[in-house]
Design an enzyme around this catalytic site. Structure first.
Site, mmCIF file in Angstrom:
data_model
loop_
_atom_site.group_PDB
_atom_site.id
_atom_site.type_symbol
_atom_site.label_atom_id
_atom_site.label_comp_id
_atom_site.label_asym_id
_atom_site.label_seq_id
_atom_site.Cartn_x
_atom_site.Cartn_y
_atom_site.Cartn_z
ATOM 1 C CE LYS A 1 -8.340 7.281 2.776
ATOM 2 N NZ LYS A 1 -6.965 7.465 2.329
ATOM 3 N NE ARG B 1 -4.910 0.905 3.015
ATOM 4 C CZ ARG B 1 -5.829 1.385 3.852
ATOM 5 N NH1 ARG B 1 -6.702 2.267 3.438
ATOM 6 N NH2 ARG B 1 -5.870 0.970 5.105
#
Ligand code: 8Y7
Length: 295
Positions: A236, A275
């Protein structure tokens, strides 16, 4: 203060807890890895459905070999500013992949906020609904309630198109905790048992770099909700922000090392499921975490 809880009784307050999801009872006494399976057409191929399905299935099987405990199958990107995918196109992408992976041996998760996709995915045999909108769409609660699937309720401020425009919080940890608590209560009221629910602070979803870092440092305070935590930080932009463009590591595929650090910190702060895109290095890193924390 920068502190990682090394105390097993605080960081692993959920020892012996299970996540009840569809055909599976996932034991959460060790950290689990959710591998990301993006089902998006290859822009270099002729766009044939077979090619797209095939590639996603092959990638998913590889993730299982590398140590994925859950597969998260998604047909629409929820990255900031991503173009929405029409319902029928999303269904065409994900349903064949779910059916092809039925015997993969691990729980299958559908990454969607659309109730119609949830219903079709449940009918196709999925075990988990991973909803970045925390079942707030009309009928979503009911569709999950009448099934046996597990669900991940995630916090987001705003909507994917605009969520990064100007995120504002007075107290990001308290606001995320209160939102998750409210969605947990709504889910329970709709008839979804606690054993079927995991919670997620939603890194990058309507949060600035500082908000994301504060949430990660104070992840343990979300443990007071009493449910397993799922964390998504893999590749991210918050990681790129910290590592920095100058170091040449701001590109998405150059965030692997930062992502491993994020998974390790998450688990040491109490996360039960991470995740991730990069399953193999995450699996190795988390084996070290588990080995240390057992002692
Ligand atoms: C998350 C997620 C994404 C996350 C959960 C990306 C679908 C953006 N992020 N689901 N989905 N948690 N539960 O960069 O953090 O992977 S999409």
């Amino acid at each position: 203060m920068w502190c990682i809880g090394l105390n097993a009784s605080t960081s692993h307050g959920l020892i012996n807890m299970h996540f009840s999801c569809g055909r599976f009872q996932l034991d959460l006494s060790t950290p689990r890895i959710m591998g990301i399976v993006n089902v998006t057409p290859d822009s270099f191929s002729d766009g044939g459905k077979f090619n797209t399905t095939d590639k996603a299935v092959a990638h998913a099987m590889q993730l299982v070999e590398q140590g994925a405990d859950i597969l998260d199958i998604g047909g629409e990107s929820t990255r900031p500013g991503a173009t929405p995918v029409p319902l029928d196109e999303e269904l065409k992408r994900v349903i064949p992949v779910i059916k092809a992976l039925a015997q993969a041996g691990v729980p299958l998760s559908i990454d969607t906020y659309k109730p119609e996709v949830m219903r079709a995915a449940i009918d196709a045999g999925v075990d988990v609904v991973n909803d970045v909108c925390a079942l707030q769409e009309l009928n979503a609660l009911e569709i999950v309630a009448v099934s046996k699937v597990g669900v991940c309720l995630m916090h987001m401020q705003g909507r994917p198109q605009t969520m990064q425009a100007d995120p504002q919080y007075q107290d990001v940890v308290a606001e995320v905790r209160d939102f998750l608590d409210a969605r947990l209560k709504a889910a329970e009221q709709a008839g979804i048992g606690r054993e079927r629910i995991v919670l997620d602070p939603g890194f990058g979803f309507g949060k600035r770099t500082a908000h994301n870092l504060t949430l990660l440092n104070h992840l343990s305070s979300l443990q007071s909700l009493g449910l397993p935590l799922l964390i998504g930080l893999s590749r991210k932009s918050v990681l790129g922000q910290v590592v920095g463009a100058a170091a040449g590591s701001s590109a998405v595929d150059e965030r692997i090392h930062a992502s491993i650090a994020a998974s390790v910190i998450s688990v040491m702060k109490g996360a039960n499921i991470v995740r991730v895109h990069d399953v193999k290095p995450t699996a190795d890193a988390l084996k070290i975490v588990s080995a240390v924390m057992k002692n």
